[in-house]
Design a protein around this motif. Sequence first.
Motif, PDB file in Angstrom:
ATOM      1  N   GLY A 730      45.351  73.170  27.061  1.00  0.00           N
ATOM      2  CA  GLY A 730      44.384  73.499  26.453  1.00  0.00           C
ATOM      3  C   GLY A 730      45.611  75.333  25.377  1.00  0.00           C
ATOM      4  O   GLY A 730      45.870  75.522  25.954  1.00  0.00           O
ATOM      5  N   ILE A 734      40.300  77.237  21.748  1.00  0.00           N
ATOM      6  CA  ILE A 734      40.036  76.181  21.666  1.00  0.00           C
ATOM      7  C   ILE A 734      40.156  75.943  23.603  1.00  0.00           C
ATOM      8  O   ILE A 734      39.539  76.022  24.463  1.00  0.00           O
ATOM      9  CB  ILE A 734      40.562  74.459  21.983  1.00  0.00           C
ATOM     10  N   MET A 735      41.100  76.827  24.732  1.00  0.00           N
ATOM     11  CA  MET A 735      41.247  77.487  25.416  1.00  0.00           C
ATOM     12  C   MET A 735      39.907  77.647  26.376  1.00  0.00           C
ATOM     13  O   MET A 735      40.039  77.622  27.356  1.00  0.00           O
ATOM     14  CB  MET A 735      42.471  78.474  25.542  1.00  0.00           C
ATOM     15  N   GLN A 737      36.960  76.907  25.075  1.00  0.00           N
ATOM     16  CA  GLN A 737      36.432  75.405  25.627  1.00  0.00           C
ATOM     17  C   GLN A 737      36.680  74.826  26.954  1.00  0.00           C
ATOM     18  O   GLN A 737      35.859  74.034  27.246  1.00  0.00           O
ATOM     19  CB  GLN A 737      36.795  74.535  24.498  1.00  0.00           C
ATOM     20  N   VAL A 738      38.041  74.476  26.753  1.00  0.00           N
ATOM     21  CA  VAL A 738      38.347  74.406  28.022  1.00  0.00           C
ATOM     22  C   VAL A 738      38.716  74.430  29.679  1.00  0.00           C
ATOM     23  O   VAL A 738      38.169  74.073  30.692  1.00  0.00           O
ATOM     24  CB  VAL A 738      40.438  74.257  27.860  1.00  0.00           C
ATOM     25  N   ALA A 801      43.379  69.524  24.267  1.00  0.00           N
ATOM     26  CA  ALA A 801      42.378  69.617  23.450  1.00  0.00           C
ATOM     27  C   ALA A 801      43.087  71.006  22.450  1.00  0.00           C
ATOM     28  O   ALA A 801      43.763  72.134  22.656  1.00  0.00           O
ATOM     29  CB  ALA A 801      41.131  70.312  24.075  1.00  0.00           C
ATOM     30  N   SER A 802      42.920  71.375  21.529  1.00  0.00           N
ATOM     31  CA  SER A 802      43.048  72.576  20.347  1.00  0.00           C
ATOM     32  C   SER A 802      42.303  72.751  19.236  1.00  0.00           C
ATOM     33  O   SER A 802      41.467  71.526  19.146  1.00  0.00           O
ATOM     34  CB  SER A 802      44.851  72.389  20.483  1.00  0.00           C
ATOM     35  N   SER A 845      33.780  72.208  24.865  1.00  0.00           N
ATOM     36  CA  SER A 845      33.649  71.731  26.462  1.00  0.00           C
ATOM     37  C   SER A 845      33.002  70.338  26.547  1.00  0.00           C
ATOM     38  O   SER A 845      33.442  69.597  27.452  1.00  0.00           O
ATOM     39  CB  SER A 845      32.772  73.095  27.173  1.00  0.00           C
ATOM     40  N   ILE A 848      35.230  67.971  25.616  1.00  0.00           N
ATOM     41  CA  ILE A 848      36.380  67.696  26.257  1.00  0.00           C
ATOM     42  C   ILE A 848      35.772  67.081  28.345  1.00  0.00           C
ATOM     43  O   ILE A 848      36.461  66.299  28.141  1.00  0.00           O
ATOM     44  CB  ILE A 848      37.218  69.182  27.051  1.00  0.00           C
TER      45      ILE A 848
END
Length: 886
Positions: A730, A734-735, A737-738, A801-802, A845, A848
């Motif tokens: 991540g 978006i981290m 969301q990770v 993911a980003s 999330s 992901i």
Amino acid sequence: MSPDDLDPQETREWREALDAVVAIDGRERGAFILARVLEQAQRAGVTARLPLTTDFVNTIRVEDEPAFPGDEWMEKRIRRIVRWNAMAMVARANKSFAGLGGHISTYASSAALYEVGFNHFFRGKDGEGESGDQVFFQGHASPGIYSRAYLEGRLTLDQLEHFRRESRGKGLSSYPHPRLMADFWEFPTVSMGLGPLTSIYQARFNRYLHARGIKDTSASRVWAFVGDGETDEPETLGSLSLAAREGLDNLTWVVNCNLQRLDGPVRGNGKIVQELEAVFRGAGWNVVKLIWGRGWDPLLAADADGLLVQRMNEIVDGQFQKYTTSGGDFIRQDFFGKHPKLLKMVEDLSDEQVKKLRRGGHDTQKIYAALKRAVDHRGQPTVILAHTVKGWSLGETFEASNATHQMKKLNEKELLAFRDALEMPLTDAQAMEAPFHHPGPKSDEVAYLMERRRALGGSLPRRKMKPALRLEVPGEAVFAEFAEGTKSGEGVSTTMAFVRLLGKLLRDKSLGQRVVPIIPDEARTFGMDPLFRQVGIYSSKGQLYEPVDKSMLLYYREAKDGQVLEEGITEAGSMGSFTAAGTAHATHGQPMVPFYIFYSMFGFQRVGDLAWAFGDARGRGFLMGATAGRTTLNGEGLQHEDGHSHVLASQVPNVRCYDPAFAYEIAAIVEDGLHRMLEKDEDVFYYVTLQNENYVMAPQPQGAREGVIKGLYAFRKAEKRLKHHVQLFGSGSIMVQVLAAAERLQQFGVSCDIWGAPSYQLLRNDALACERWNRHHPEKAPRVPYLLQALSGVTGPFIAASDWVKAWPDMISRWVPGRYVVLGTDGYGMSDTRPELRRHFEVDSESIVVAALDALRLEGRMAGADVAKAMATLGYDPEKRDPMSV
Ligand SMILES: Cc1ncc(C[n+]2csc(CCOP(=O)(O)OP(=O)(O)O)c2C)c(N)n1
Ligand SMILES: [Mg+2]
């Protein structure tokens, strides 16, 4: 007499009255009276149409021309050798290696303009202050500049023979490229428009350095040589008003008006000089027209009833071009033949003499007068509009032909004719080989030009590779707090974290003064308005008004020694300042640390070519792309939401791109950047994106710093492994969301290791470098890319993911040791809430989680039915629209 003149007698009386004033009391008095009359006219409601243009003649009258201080004949001999060698450089290169290219005609048109500058005006860096003048050379004139350096003994014959053959390390670059000739060229110019724009901001930055007490730049002049065709570019003319507003009388432009661009005439049906005169005068510049050579002086003196001037005014550029390609008889008939009085004027001149009536840009005496006028002028920048011939004296096929820009070679007849015209001491057989000529280091010519350069502070162009001054990178006190994360549990954005860091850097005793915050009218958007009060906004005028928010703590403070460059809404202009600041270590020997903070969408996408030129110029500094991330800047929609600038930026070879998620990453990146730029003398610059979503800033994981800088680090390992296990990468906002996905995945029996991946670009560059080294050293133990070292013993699947397009994480797909699934924001942005947008682009999330489960399915570890069931549980619609289809 004009047909609408109701009373010619009265008109004449007015005109004669003015003539009388000028004759008796002088021109200044005439101007004064006229100004008063115009004032009165305006008050009486008379709207006179004031022309922005003057006649198509020299601005400087013959009687006002200063005496030429040099040895004209000697300078002519020098110029001829320089011109010959410039031609030879291109011709020889293309004779031996067809297709190398190069240009002959641009320099042929501007040789005298440059040579008068070199012999009498341009100041080198050996003088006091060691800055000298900053000269922006027209890119296509480079062969002439090399030629002069050869006479000065700065370049060898071997280097000249390697014009445009540089890959083995010794040649001369096609155009001014500091990246390729680091001790020679200072300012890249050849992308039309960028040089002129940057020159304005260079002149302004010189003033800024001076006002802030960093360096006395009062003796430095910025010169920019600009093509007339180049003025088509909006960047060329776009910042003229700034130069006038700032009263940049340390700036001189010379527009080489050879009336042609690449395909043909610049304004065949009009007059580019007149058009530019109006534009520059309207913008507040001092305009000096350099139109005719001295041969015209007696004719103009005899032009009592203004017929000659009228003819000069009415002929369009395309026709002037035609005259250049025609004989004296045609000029006599077409130009002078319009009126018997004009014909009479030239009746004593032969056709040959008529043909030889020169344009001002080829007359050293007139050029000297114009350059001197520019240097002496106070309060305004000056533009010299120099009328020249493209391909001047290169013979019929070159001079003013439409194809001249692209012509590389002279045939034997042309070489002989050019040899004769320049009186080069070469036999026919020699001339036909187009050899380089050097009169010898002890020759009169070289002695003369070296003396001139000594008197003016040494040769140029010359770029200083190492700054005289070293700056220390601030210590722990500035950076340490960011490693701790947000203690209160309060949400903070990466933008806020950066602004805090910037504030601390500005307060640092040693570095603080050197930090240059550059903002294009978005400080409030980024929460940077406290800087207005803290360090002030630079204004050459100080603050002439009482700011409306004066009573507030953080008021809008402008000051003569203000530090912030508040550029207004010009991303291109801001890049101009960024360039001047980011190259000050070389230009002025004064390292500066620019932070240019902008809307990331309006960065590499909008001013990418300026960023490329910054890399060429070996600039150092930080580009901070704020309001970044296609789904993080959610409400602004399609034109604002940036999900691709990292991909654009990552293609500039020496940019280091980062998409940080946490404050400690930003601190590590900036600290590392300062080390590289200030201590290791690396010519690098940074692109760091900042986002405006608030979340808790995590503390820096043990030992993570090195990985942050290299682009990948272990953020958190799973506490216990479940039935399935995946790796999540991540970055940026978006981290969050990770992290949420990792929680959700547990309910499906999946545990995760979480990795921070702030730079896929750097991981890729490192892996490519290892690959290359290994290919070249098949017998040695192979180098292992950092990515593989970091992931050693780790098994997939890997899900990245980003807030960026998939091409960003895909940069490393070749090396990831296992199944690699990338999620990203490909497609046009749109307005919505962050959760909706993230679902739309499939980077939330739930998306992901789905990607992780599906990766397990593809690995044969999970059934399709289970994944489908999970989607239903998550409320994830598999038939949702594809963001790429919008
Ligand atoms: C941005 C950009 N677009 C196009 C070109 C290609 N180009 C190189 S020279 C030239 C014509 C230049 O004409 P002018 O500025 O009048 O220069 P001169 O006549 O003095 O050669 C063009 C179109 C370029 N170098 N940069
Ligand atoms: Mg031109």
